[in-house]
Design an enzyme around this catalytic site. Structure first.
Site, short mmCIF file in Angstrom:
data_model
loop_
_atom_site.label_atom_id
_atom_site.label_comp_id
_atom_site.label_asym_id
_atom_site.label_seq_id
_atom_site.Cartn_x
_atom_site.Cartn_y
_atom_site.Cartn_z
N HIS A 275 -45.17 4.06 -10.75
CA HIS A 275 -45.94 3.28 -11.73
C HIS A 275 -46.77 2.17 -11.09
CE1 HIS A 275 -42.59 0.21 -12.04
NE2 HIS A 275 -43.63 -0.57 -12.24
N ASP B 73 -39.95 7.92 -11.54
CA ASP B 73 -40.76 6.79 -11.09
C ASP B 73 -40.51 6.53 -9.60
OD1 ASP B 73 -42.45 4.67 -11.09
OD2 ASP B 73 -41.11 3.30 -12.20
N GLY C 162 -43.07 -7.44 -10.93
CA GLY C 162 -43.43 -7.73 -9.54
C GLY C 162 -42.36 -7.26 -8.57
N SER D 147 -40.98 -4.31 -9.03
CA SER D 147 -41.11 -2.85 -9.09
C SER D 147 -41.35 -2.24 -7.73
CB SER D 147 -42.30 -2.47 -9.96
OG SER D 147 -41.91 -2.55 -11.28
N GLY D 148 -40.77 -1.06 -7.54
CA GLY D 148 -40.96 -0.37 -6.28
C GLY D 148 -39.98 -0.84 -5.23
N1 ARG Z 1 -42.05 -2.67 -14.22
C1 ARG Z 1 -41.81 -3.87 -13.57
C2 ARG Z 1 -42.81 -4.12 -12.43
O1 ARG Z 1 -43.84 -3.50 -12.44
C3 ARG Z 1 -40.41 -4.03 -13.10
C4 ARG Z 1 -39.55 -4.34 -14.21
C5 ARG Z 1 -38.14 -4.46 -13.91
N2 ARG Z 1 -37.60 -5.09 -15.03
C6 ARG Z 1 -36.35 -5.37 -15.21
N3 ARG Z 1 -36.00 -6.05 -16.26
N4 ARG Z 1 -35.44 -5.00 -14.34
O2 ARG Z 1 -42.65 -4.99 -11.62
#
Ligand code: ARG
Length: 838
Positions: A642, A694, A786, A788-789
Site C-alpha cells: 500500500h 499487503d 508512517g 507502514s511497511g
Molecule cells: N496504513 C498506515 C501507514 O500507511 C499504517 C497504519 C498502522 N495502524 C495501526 N493502527 N497499527 O502508515
C-alpha cells in the site's frame, strides 16, 4: 508509533498464573525440598563470590566517585566568603596582579588549614583559587593524593572530614589573617569529579565570558566535526549584579554514557556538586533543547569527554536576564480559571527560588487544578519525601516526574507552593486551574474522585478514564462484560487473552483446558487426540506444530528441508540445532542479530542506535519519510504494497524513492546508507479495498554494506509459529499519536500477538489469513500512520530476531479494541522466495 507504554488501565505485563490444576502433587515434595536446599546453597555461593568480587578483590584498584568511596586523587571544591576584602573589578582578570596576590594568599591559607588534621595534611597536594565574584566570594578546589596501597586504610577520609577541618580552622580566633586583614568567614567543600581540577590560567579551554542583554555564542572544541577525547573544558560566565544568566544549547550531541562524556552546569564558579544545576549527556533533538538558568550572576559550564567516538559536541547561547524577571513568580490568581507555570517554564527553573500562588475563587466554589506537565526530577530524591525541589499543595509535597496530576481544593482558596533548592533543576510544571461548584461539580458529566470530569459514557466501560479508577468502581457489569474479582468490569473479549486486564489476574484465571484436553494457541480446548493426528484441528495449527513422534510426516506445519525432508519441530530454522539431514535449516542464518551491546536501560520509547539494525526509512520524492521497510539481504528490502499502490502511479516508479538504512534520526540522514531502488515488486493479489496481501519487495540499485547499525532480519519459514500472547516489537518513524506528527527519532513499542479469533471479532471479520493482529486490546500502544511497511519482529529463544509481520493497517491508532493489523509473513513466505530468491 503510538507508544504510550501502558494502556490507560496501566496493565501491560503478561502474567501467567499457576492454575489450581497445575499445582504440584504431594509426592514431589521431598524432591522440591532438596531442590530448594541446593538452590539456596548456589545462591549463597554466588552472593559470596559477588561480595568478594566487588568489595574485596578490586578495592585497591577501583577508584570511583561515590559518596562512600574516595578516589585515589580526591578533589574537593567549593567557595569561601571573605571578610575585610573589597571587591575590585581586577579580581575578575586571572592575569592581574590583584588576582594572583589574593589567590596565592588564600591557597596558602587553605594549606595551613588542613594541617589541623594529620590525615588530611598527610595526603594534601594543593589548592587552587579559580575565581572571585562580588560579595566577596572566592572559588577554589583542593586536591589530595592517596597512594593506591593506602586507599583502604583511609575510609575515614571524607567530605565531612574536609569540611570539618576547614570550618574549625576559620573559626579559630588566631586563624591567619589573609592579605590586608582579609579573613575567610564561611567556606563550603564538596567532593568533586577529579577531572574538574583546572587552573584558571590554563591556556586551553578555560574561558571567561561576560553575558550581556544580547545573545552570544560558544561551542565545544571542534564543533561540529567532533571534540577530542580527553577534553576538560570550563566556561566561567558572569553578568552584572542585577542579572541572572540563561544558557541554551540549540545543538547538543555528545556520547550517551554520562560517565565518559558530559556537560555539567553549576550555579557557582566552582564545579561544586552541591550547586550542580544539571548534568547531561547523549543527543538532544532540536525539539527538546536544554535550557538552563542561574540564580545569581555567575555560572560555570564544564565539559568532560573521555571517549573516542566521533560526536559533534554542542553549541551554546548565553545572555543576561534581569533577576527581577527570573524571580517573578507566584501571586494571587483570582479569575475563575487560568494557567500558571513554574518560573521560566519550559526553561529549567532557576535554583534556590520560592514561589507561592494563591488561587482564590468566589466563595462557595472550589478549585480544581490539573498539571499538563510536571517534571522536578533530581538524582537521589525519594519522591515520597521530596526533600529537595517540590510543589506543595494542601500539605502534600510533589516531585519527580508525574503525569496526570489533578487535585481539588477543600475550600475556595488553594495555595500552591514551589520550592527549588541550590542544586539540580528541571523543566518544572505547567498547570491549569478552574473554579467549580461542589454541589454540581460536573454538569452533565461524571465526577471522578480526582475532581476531573469525564463523559458519562466512559463510566463503567472497563477503562480507567479518571486516572484513579473511580469511574470503574461500583459498576454493574453488562452482559458483554466480565466481572473481575476486584469489582471492575472488562469487555468479555479481553478474557483469556493472556493480558492481565483486571489487574488482579482474574480475567486470565480460568483459561486452561481440562487435563484430557489440548489448548490451542487461540485458547480453544479440543480433545487431546487432535494433537499430531495429521489434521489441522486448531485454527492456528498449534495441534500439529510439534510432532516429533512422526518424523516422516509432512504437514503444513512441518519445516521443509531443502531436500524435501520434513521436520516436525516448532520453529526449527536457525535454532542452532541441525534438524535436517542436509543441515538446510541452519544454512541461511546470518540475520536477526544486533552487533551493538544494548544493555543499557533507556527511558521512553526512543530506540537506541543499532537496536533495530534492519529498520529502513523510505523517502518519497520531496515528501521525506513516508513508509518503513526491513532489510532481508544486502539487495532486498521488505515493505507494504500500500506504500506503492496508491491513487498516483508515481509511487510505483523506483527512481522516486530513496532508502535510508542505519538511520536513527530523521534529521540526520547523512549518517545513514542511502540507496536507490532498482525494482518495486508489489503482490499481484494486493487489494486496495481490503489490504489483503499487503506486501512488497524492493530491490536496491546498489548492495548495502552491513555494519553495527545495518543488518538483515531473519525471515520465518512458513511453518514458524508466533503464538498468541508472545511479546514482539514494532518500530518506525510513524505518527506519535493518531493524527499526530511523525517521529524524528526511531520509535519502538512492545506489542503482543493477539489470537486470531479475538482479532477477527474486533476487526469485524476484516482480517484474512494473510493478516495478524498485534497490540493490546486495552489500547495505548500501537503502530500508526508512517509506520507502514515497517517490521514487527519477535525474539526467539535461539537468540535471533524474526520478522512476524509488516505494518499494514488499523482503525485509528492505539484505540481500545482496535489492535494493529500486520501482513502475516509466514503466509507470504513462499512468494518472497519466488520473487527474490531468498
Ligand atoms: N496504513 C498506515 C501507514 O500507511 C499504517 C497504519 C498502522 N495502524 C495501526 N493502527 N497499527 O502508515
Amino acid at each position: 508509533m503510538n507508544a504510550a507504554r501502558y494502556g490507560q488501565n496501566g496493565n501491560e505485563e503478561r502474567v501467567d498464573f499457576l492454575k489450581n490444576k497445575e499445582k504440584v502433587p504431594a509426592k514431589k515434595k521431598t524432591g522440591i525440598l532438596i531442590g530448594i536446599v541446593v538452590v539456596l546453597f548456589i545462591l549463597t555461593s554466588v552472593a559470596a563470590f559477588l561480595i568478594w568480587f566487588f568489595v574485596f578483590k578490586d578495592s585497591n584498584s577501583k577508584a570511583t566517585l561515590s559518596k562512600n568511596r574516595i578516589p585515589a586523587e580526591p578533589l574537593f571544591s567549593g567557595h569561601m566568603k571573605l571578610m575585610g576584602a573589597t571587591y575590585d573589578q581586577k579580581l575578575e582578570d586571572t592575569d592581574s596582579q590583584e588576582f594572583k596576590d589574593l589567590a596565592a594568599k588564600l591557597e596558602t591559607d587553605l594549606g595551613e588549614y588542613y594541617k589541623i588534621d594529620p590525615l588530611l595534611s598527610k595526603y594534601y597536594t594543593k589548592s587552587i583559587v579559580t575565581a572571585f565574584s562580588e560579595g566577596v566570594n572566592a572559588y577554589y578546589w583542593s586536591q589530595f593524593y592517596i597512594p593506591v596501597g593506602e586507599l583502604e586504610l583511609v575510609p575515614e577520609f571524607s567530605e565531612e572530614r574536609v569540611l570539618n577541618a576547614l570550618e574549625k580552622s576559620i573559626q579559630e580566633p588566631d586563624s591567619r589573617m589573609s592579605l590586608n586583614n582579609v579573613k575567610i568567614r564561611k567556606i563550603t567543600a564538596s567532593l568533586t569529579d577529579p577531572r574538574m581540577a583546572r587552573s584558571p590560567q590554563a591556556e586551553d579551554c578555560f574561558l571567561h565570558l561576560e553575558a550581556a542583554e544580547e545573545v552570544q555564542k560558544f561551542s565545544s572544541v571542534g564543533y561540529p566535526k567532533g571534540y577530542p577525547s580527553g577534553s576538560r573544558c570550563q566556561w566561567q560566565i558572569r553578568a552584572s549584579e542585577e542579572n541572572a544568566i540563561s544558557v541554551s544549547f540549540p545543538s547538543f550531541d555528545i556520547e550517551d554514557d554520562c560517565s565518559n562524556d558530559f556537560v555539567a552546569v553549576f550555579d557557582s564558579l566552582s564545579p561544586d556538586q552541591s550547586q550542580t544545576i544539571t548534568k547531561q549527556c547523549g543527543q538532544r533533538p532540536p525539539s527538546n533543547p536544554l535550557m538552563v538558568m542561574s540564580s545569581g550572576n555567575i555560572l560555570l559550564i564544564s565539559f568532560i569527554a573521555d571517549t573516542n567516538v566521533q560526536k559533534p559536541g554542542f553549541q551554546a547561547e548565553y545572555k543576561a536576564i534581569p533577576k527581577t524577571e527570573v524571580e517573578k513568580c507566584g501571586g494571587v490568581l483570582s479569575k475563575s480559571s487560568g494557567n500558571f507555570t513554574s518560573p521560566l517554564h519550559p526553561i529549567f527553573y532557576p535554583p534556590a527560588i520560592d514561589c507561592k500562588w494563591s488561587i482564590q475563587v468566589s466563595s462557595g466554589l472550589k478549585v480544581r487544578i490539573k498539571f499538563s506537565m510536571f517534571r522536578m526530577k533530581e538524582p537521589g530524591v525519594d519522591i515520597r519525601r521530596c526533600h529537595k525541589d517540590y510543589v506543595e499543595i494542601m500539605n502534600t509535597k510533589y516531585c519527580g516526574e508525574l503525569s496526570n496530576l489533578a487535585l481539588t481544593s477543600d475550600s475556595n482558596v488553594l495555595e500552591v507552593v514551589f520550592h527549588s533548592d541550590e542544586s539540580f533543576t528541571d523543566k518544572g510544571f505547567s498547570a491549569e486551574y478552574s473554579a467549580y461548584d461542589p454541589k454540581n461539580p460536573c454538569p452533565d458529566k461524571f465526577a471522578c474522585e480526582t475532581g476531573m470530569c469525564i463523559a458519562k459514557s466512559l463510566q463503567c466501560d472497563g477503562w480507567n478514564d479518571c486516572g484513579d479508577m473511580s469511574d470503574e468502581a461500583n459498576c454493574k457489569c453488562d452482559s458483554d462484560q466480565f466481572s473481575c474479582a476486584n469489582g471492575l468490569c472488562k469487555p468479555k473479549l479481553w478474557v483469556c487473552d493472556r493480558v492481565n486486564d483486571c489487574g488482579d489476574g482474574s480475567d486470565e484465571k480460568q483459561c486452561s483446558c481440562d487435563p484430557n484436553e489440548w489448548r490451542c494457541g487461540n485458547g480453544v480446548c479440543l480433545p487431546q487426540d487432535v494433537v499430531c493426528n495429521n489434521r489441522k484441528d486448531c485454527e492456528d495449527g498449534s495441534d500439529e506444530a510439534s510432532c516429533k513422534a512422526s518424523p516422516d510426516l509432512c504437514s503444513d506445519f512441518s519445516f521443509k528441508c531443502a531436500s524435501g525432508e520434513c521436520v516436525n519441530k516448532v520453529n526449527a530454522e536457525c535454532d542452532r540445532v541441525s534438524d535436517c539431514a542436509d543441515k538446510s535449516d541452519e544454512a541461511i542464518c546470518d540475520c536477526g542479530t544486533r552487533p551493538y551491546k544494548l544493555n543499557r536501560i533507556v527511558g521512553g520509547q526512543n530506540a537506541e542506535l543499532g537496536e533495530w539494525p534492519w529498520q529502513v526509512s523510505l523517502h518519497f520524492m520531496t515528501a521525506g519519510h513516508v513508509c518503513g521497510a526491513s532489510i532481508l539481504s544486502d539487495r532486498w528490502l521488505l515493505s507494504a504494497s500500500h506504500c506503492f499502490v496508491t491513487h498516483s502511479s508515481d509511487n510505483l516508479i523506483p527512481s522516486n524513492w530513496i532508502t535510508y538504512s542505519g538511520l536513527q534520526y530523521q534529521y540526520k540522514i547523512s549518517d545513514a546508507q542511502q540507496r536507490k531502488l532498482k525494482k518495486i515488486i508489489t503482490h499481484p493479489l494486493y487489494s486496495q479495498m481490503t489490504y489483503d496481501y499487503d506486501i512488497a519487495l524492493l530491490e536496491l540499485s546498489e548492495p548495502l554494506v552491513f555494519s553495527n547499525t545495518i543488518q538483515p532480519i531473519c525471515l520465518p519459514s512458513s511453518s514458524h509459529v508466533f503464538p498468541a500472547g508472545m511479546s514482539c516489537w514494532v518500530t518506525g518513524w510513524g505518527a506519535l499519536r493518531e493524527a499526530g506528527q511523525l517521529a524524528m527519532t526511531l520509535q519502538k513499542a512492545s506489542v503482543k500477538i493477539i489470537n486470531d479469533t479475538v482479532c477477527n471479532t474486533v476487526t469485524e471479520n476484516q482480517v484474512t489469513s494473510r493478516m495478524l493482529c498485534s497490540g493490546f486490546l486495552a489500547g495505548g500502544v500501537d503502530a500508526c500512520q508512517g509506520d507502514s511497511g515497517g517490521p514487527l519482529v519477535c525474539f526467539e529463544e535461539s537468540g535471533k530476531w524474526f520478522q512476524a509481520g509488516i505494518v499494514s493497517w488499523g482503525e485509528g491508532c492505539a484505540r481500545r479494541n482496535k489492535p494493529g493489523v500486520y501482513s502475516r509473513i509466514t503466509k507470504l513466505r513462499d512468494w518472497i522466495k519466488q520473487e527474490a530468491g531468498i
